[in-house]
Design a protein around this motif. Structure first.
Motif, PDB file in Angstrom:
ATOM      1  N   GLU A   1       0.831  -1.204   0.000  1.00 17.88           N
ATOM      2  CA  GLU A   1       0.000   0.000   0.000  1.00 17.88           C
ATOM      3  C   GLU A   1       0.865   1.253   0.000  1.00 17.88           C
ATOM      4  O   GLU A   1       0.634   2.199  -0.759  1.00 17.88           O
ATOM      5  CB  GLU A   1      -0.911  -0.018   1.228  1.00 17.88           C
ATOM      6  CG  GLU A   1      -1.760   1.224   1.391  1.00 17.88           C
ATOM      7  CD  GLU A   1      -2.559   1.192   2.681  1.00 17.88           C
ATOM      8  OE1 GLU A   1      -2.734   2.266   3.289  1.00 17.88           O
ATOM      9  OE2 GLU A   1      -2.997   0.093   3.081  1.00 17.88           O
ATOM     10  N   LYS A   2       1.896   1.274   0.844  1.00 15.33           N
ATOM     11  CA  LYS A   2       2.751   2.451   0.933  1.00 15.33           C
ATOM     12  C   LYS A   2       3.624   2.610  -0.314  1.00 15.33           C
ATOM     13  O   LYS A   2       3.883   3.728  -0.756  1.00 15.33           O
ATOM     14  CB  LYS A   2       3.616   2.357   2.193  1.00 15.33           C
ATOM     15  CG  LYS A   2       2.826   2.508   3.475  1.00 15.33           C
ATOM     16  CD  LYS A   2       2.018   3.795   3.442  1.00 15.33           C
ATOM     17  CE  LYS A   2       1.134   3.963   4.652  1.00 15.33           C
ATOM     18  NZ  LYS A   2       0.287   5.182   4.552  1.00 15.33           N
ATOM     19  N   ILE A   3       4.060   1.506  -0.886  1.00 18.59           N
ATOM     20  CA  ILE A   3       4.853   1.586  -2.114  1.00 18.59           C
ATOM     21  C   ILE A   3       4.026   2.172  -3.250  1.00 18.59           C
ATOM     22  O   ILE A   3       4.474   3.075  -3.971  1.00 18.59           O
ATOM     23  CB  ILE A   3       5.392   0.193  -2.487  1.00 18.59           C
ATOM     24  CG1 ILE A   3       6.533  -0.202  -1.535  1.00 18.59           C
ATOM     25  CG2 ILE A   3       5.849   0.154  -3.942  1.00 18.59           C
ATOM     26  CD1 ILE A   3       7.059  -1.598  -1.748  1.00 18.59           C
ATOM     27  N   LEU A   4       2.803   1.691  -3.415  1.00 16.89           N
ATOM     28  CA  LEU A   4       1.968   2.165  -4.510  1.00 16.89           C
ATOM     29  C   LEU A   4       1.521   3.603  -4.276  1.00 16.89           C
ATOM     30  O   LEU A   4       1.439   4.403  -5.220  1.00 16.89           O
ATOM     31  CB  LEU A   4       0.754   1.250  -4.685  1.00 16.89           C
ATOM     32  CG  LEU A   4       1.070  -0.190  -5.107  1.00 16.89           C
ATOM     33  CD1 LEU A   4      -0.203  -0.991  -5.284  1.00 16.89           C
ATOM     34  CD2 LEU A   4       1.884  -0.223  -6.382  1.00 16.89           C
ATOM     35  N   GLU A   5       1.216   3.951  -3.031  1.00 15.82           N
ATOM     36  CA  GLU A   5       0.821   5.326  -2.736  1.00 15.82           C
ATOM     37  C   GLU A   5       1.957   6.302  -3.023  1.00 15.82           C
ATOM     38  O   GLU A   5       1.726   7.440  -3.429  1.00 15.82           O
ATOM     39  CB  GLU A   5       0.393   5.454  -1.272  1.00 15.82           C
ATOM     40  CG  GLU A   5      -0.989   4.917  -0.974  1.00 15.82           C
ATOM     41  CD  GLU A   5      -1.354   5.104   0.493  1.00 15.82           C
ATOM     42  OE1 GLU A   5      -0.449   5.462   1.292  1.00 15.82           O
ATOM     43  OE2 GLU A   5      -2.524   4.907   0.837  1.00 15.82           O
ATOM     44  N   SER A   6       3.176   5.867  -2.807  1.00 14.92           N
ATOM     45  CA  SER A   6       4.314   6.764  -2.933  1.00 14.92           C
ATOM     46  C   SER A   6       4.672   7.065  -4.385  1.00 14.92           C
ATOM     47  O   SER A   6       5.301   8.084  -4.665  1.00 14.92           O
ATOM     48  CB  SER A   6       5.540   6.174  -2.233  1.00 14.92           C
ATOM     49  OG  SER A   6       6.077   5.089  -2.974  1.00 14.92           O
ATOM     50  N   SER A   7       4.280   6.194  -5.304  1.00 14.37           N
ATOM     51  CA  SER A   7       4.862   6.293  -6.651  1.00 14.37           C
ATOM     52  C   SER A   7       3.873   6.146  -7.792  1.00 14.37           C
ATOM     53  O   SER A   7       4.285   6.068  -8.948  1.00 14.37           O
ATOM     54  CB  SER A   7       5.945   5.211  -6.810  1.00 14.37           C
ATOM     55  OG  SER A   7       6.878   5.282  -5.766  1.00 14.37           O
ATOM     56  N   THR A   8       2.580   6.082  -7.505  1.00 12.62           N
ATOM     57  CA  THR A   8       1.615   5.938  -8.601  1.00 12.62           C
ATOM     58  C   THR A   8       0.454   6.908  -8.418  1.00 12.62           C
ATOM     59  O   THR A   8       0.210   7.423  -7.333  1.00 12.62           O
ATOM     60  CB  THR A   8       1.036   4.506  -8.672  1.00 12.62           C
ATOM     61  OG1 THR A   8       0.358   4.197  -7.446  1.00 12.62           O
ATOM     62  CG2 THR A   8       2.120   3.488  -8.931  1.00 12.62           C
ATOM     63  N   LYS A   9      -0.270   7.107  -9.507  1.00 16.14           N
ATOM     64  CA  LYS A   9      -1.520   7.856  -9.470  1.00 16.14           C
ATOM     65  C   LYS A   9      -2.590   7.008 -10.153  1.00 16.14           C
ATOM     66  O   LYS A   9      -2.294   5.955 -10.734  1.00 16.14           O
ATOM     67  CB  LYS A   9      -1.372   9.212 -10.164  1.00 16.14           C
ATOM     68  CG  LYS A   9      -0.929   9.144 -11.608  1.00 16.14           C
ATOM     69  CD  LYS A   9      -0.707  10.522 -12.182  1.00 16.14           C
ATOM     70  CE  LYS A   9      -0.324  10.475 -13.663  1.00 16.14           C
ATOM     71  NZ  LYS A   9       0.949   9.764 -13.886  1.00 16.14           N
ATOM     72  N   LYS A  10      -3.820   7.471 -10.111  1.00 13.51           N
ATOM     73  CA  LYS A  10      -4.930   6.712 -10.668  1.00 13.51           C
ATOM     74  C   LYS A  10      -4.701   6.404 -12.143  1.00 13.51           C
ATOM     75  O   LYS A  10      -4.244   7.255 -12.900  1.00 13.51           O
ATOM     76  CB  LYS A  10      -6.222   7.506 -10.495  1.00 13.51           C
ATOM     77  CG  LYS A  10      -7.479   6.711 -10.816  1.00 13.51           C
ATOM     78  CD  LYS A  10      -8.725   7.523 -10.497  1.00 13.51           C
ATOM     79  CE  LYS A  10      -9.988   6.703 -10.769  1.00 13.51           C
ATOM     80  NZ  LYS A  10     -11.222   7.472 -10.453  1.00 13.51           N
ATOM     81  N   TRP A  11      -4.993   5.171 -12.505  1.00 12.00           N
ATOM     82  CA  TRP A  11      -4.895   4.644 -13.871  1.00 12.00           C
ATOM     83  C   TRP A  11      -3.470   4.325 -14.301  1.00 12.00           C
ATOM     84  O   TRP A  11      -3.246   3.929 -15.436  1.00 12.00           O
ATOM     85  CB  TRP A  11      -5.556   5.557 -14.901  1.00 12.00           C
ATOM     86  CG  TRP A  11      -6.967   5.908 -14.582  1.00 12.00           C
ATOM     87  CD1 TRP A  11      -7.491   7.156 -14.422  1.00 12.00           C
ATOM     88  CD2 TRP A  11      -8.044   4.995 -14.355  1.00 12.00           C
ATOM     89  NE1 TRP A  11      -8.824   7.097 -14.117  1.00 12.00           N
ATOM     90  CE2 TRP A  11      -9.194   5.771 -14.068  1.00 12.00           C
ATOM     91  CE3 TRP A  11      -8.160   3.611 -14.349  1.00 12.00           C
ATOM     92  CZ2 TRP A  11     -10.432   5.207 -13.783  1.00 12.00           C
ATOM     93  CZ3 TRP A  11      -9.403   3.046 -14.054  1.00 12.00           C
ATOM     94  CH2 TRP A  11     -10.512   3.838 -13.783  1.00 12.00           C
ATOM     95  N   ASP A  12      -2.487   4.476 -13.428  1.00 12.19           N
ATOM     96  CA  ASP A  12      -1.144   3.999 -13.759  1.00 12.19           C
ATOM     97  C   ASP A  12      -1.144   2.481 -13.867  1.00 12.19           C
ATOM     98  O   ASP A  12      -1.918   1.786 -13.191  1.00 12.19           O
ATOM     99  CB  ASP A  12      -0.142   4.419 -12.676  1.00 12.19           C
ATOM    100  CG  ASP A  12       0.366   5.833 -12.865  1.00 12.19           C
ATOM    101  OD1 ASP A  12       0.020   6.446 -13.891  1.00 12.19           O
ATOM    102  OD2 ASP A  12       1.100   6.328 -11.989  1.00 12.19           O
TER     103      ASP A  12
END
Length: 258
Positions: A231-242
């Motif tokens: 969760e923290k990895i994805l929150e840190s480096s992605t935005k919606k629809w990536d």
């Protein structure tokens, strides 16, 4: 347009090669948790309902999930070939997280530097976890390494709140439990906690424990990683629809969190 939410079953080298036609230069974030070259076979316990198992049949209760036994040069070649393919799939604004441990982090860092360039290195995050066992002959090995590489020059992170990284909560702990001492943060005042949070939220050492067998997300997979970590990895480096990829799916945590 690109279809989302695809799962492929097979040798990931062959699957990655197959994906080049449609996804070359389109993946925004890749997280991989490859074999660690631990020289072990990872076993998942299985059960049979309504059947009494005799002692001779105990082996039926174990299912090999994957083997992590390779010669040193074989392991490095295995990883090198797959990381080359991952490079071809990454977009112009990419980030790659490689999860490993003490077995091969030093070799994998060299491979990543060669393929992506030393300037693409962002961070090495240490994921520390609590385990019960002790050792007499060496310092206990109780952390993983996560290598972060990115092409983006404006790589940013979202701070991790201290409340989300605590491995235990007071209402889940017996007052007489020996692990009560690990709850010191929970016992601090609000002011102390706020001050502590401001100090540690950018720290590159994170306390994220294993998934306990009573947790709702537990899948019985032997090397399952906690959803909080992804969760923290994805929150840190992605935005919606990536587009997010994990070519060593194991228990499917990356897919579930994404």
């Amino acid at each position: 347009s690109i279809d989302f939410n695809k799962i492929f079953w097979g040798d990931n080298f062959q699957v990655l090669s197959h994906l080049l036609k449609e996804y070359r230069g389109k993946i925004n974030l890749i997280y991989i948790d490859p074999p660690f070259d631990s020289k072990a076979d990872y076993i998942k316990k299985i059960s049979f309902k309504g059947k009494k198992i005799q002692w001779q049949e105990k082996s039926l209760l174990e299912e090999t999930q994957y083997s992590d036994i390779r010669w040193k040069d074989e392991y490095l070649q295995f990883m090198y070939e797959r990381i080359l393919l991952l490079k071809e799939l990454l977009s112009e604004n990419w980030t790659l997280f490689l999860h490993c441990d003490w077995h091969k982090v030093h070799h994998l860092r060299c491979i990543m530097d060669e393929i992506f360039g030393e300037d693409s290195f962002v961070n090495e995050i240490v994921r520390h976890y609590f385990m019960w066992w002790k050792t007499k002959n060496w310092w206990a090995k109780k952390h993983d390494n996560i290598l972060i590489y990115s092409k983006s020059s404006d790589f940013t992170i979202i701070p991790w709140e201290i409340e989300r990284i605590l491995p235990y909560k007071p209402n889940l702990i017996d007052e007489n439990s020996t692990i009560k001492k690990f709850q010191w943060v929970e016992e601090t005042t609000k002011e102390q906690r706020d001050f502590y949070t401001s100090l540690v939220k950018q720290d590159d050492v994170r306390d994220i424990s294993w998934v306990f067998n009573m947790a709702w997300e537990y899948t019985w997979y032997p090397t399952q990683k906690p959803e909080l970590l992804l969760e923290k990895i994805l929150e840190s480096s992605t935005k919606k629809w990536d587009l997010v990829m994990d070519c060593f799916m194991w228990s499917g945590t990356t897919c579930a969190v994404a």
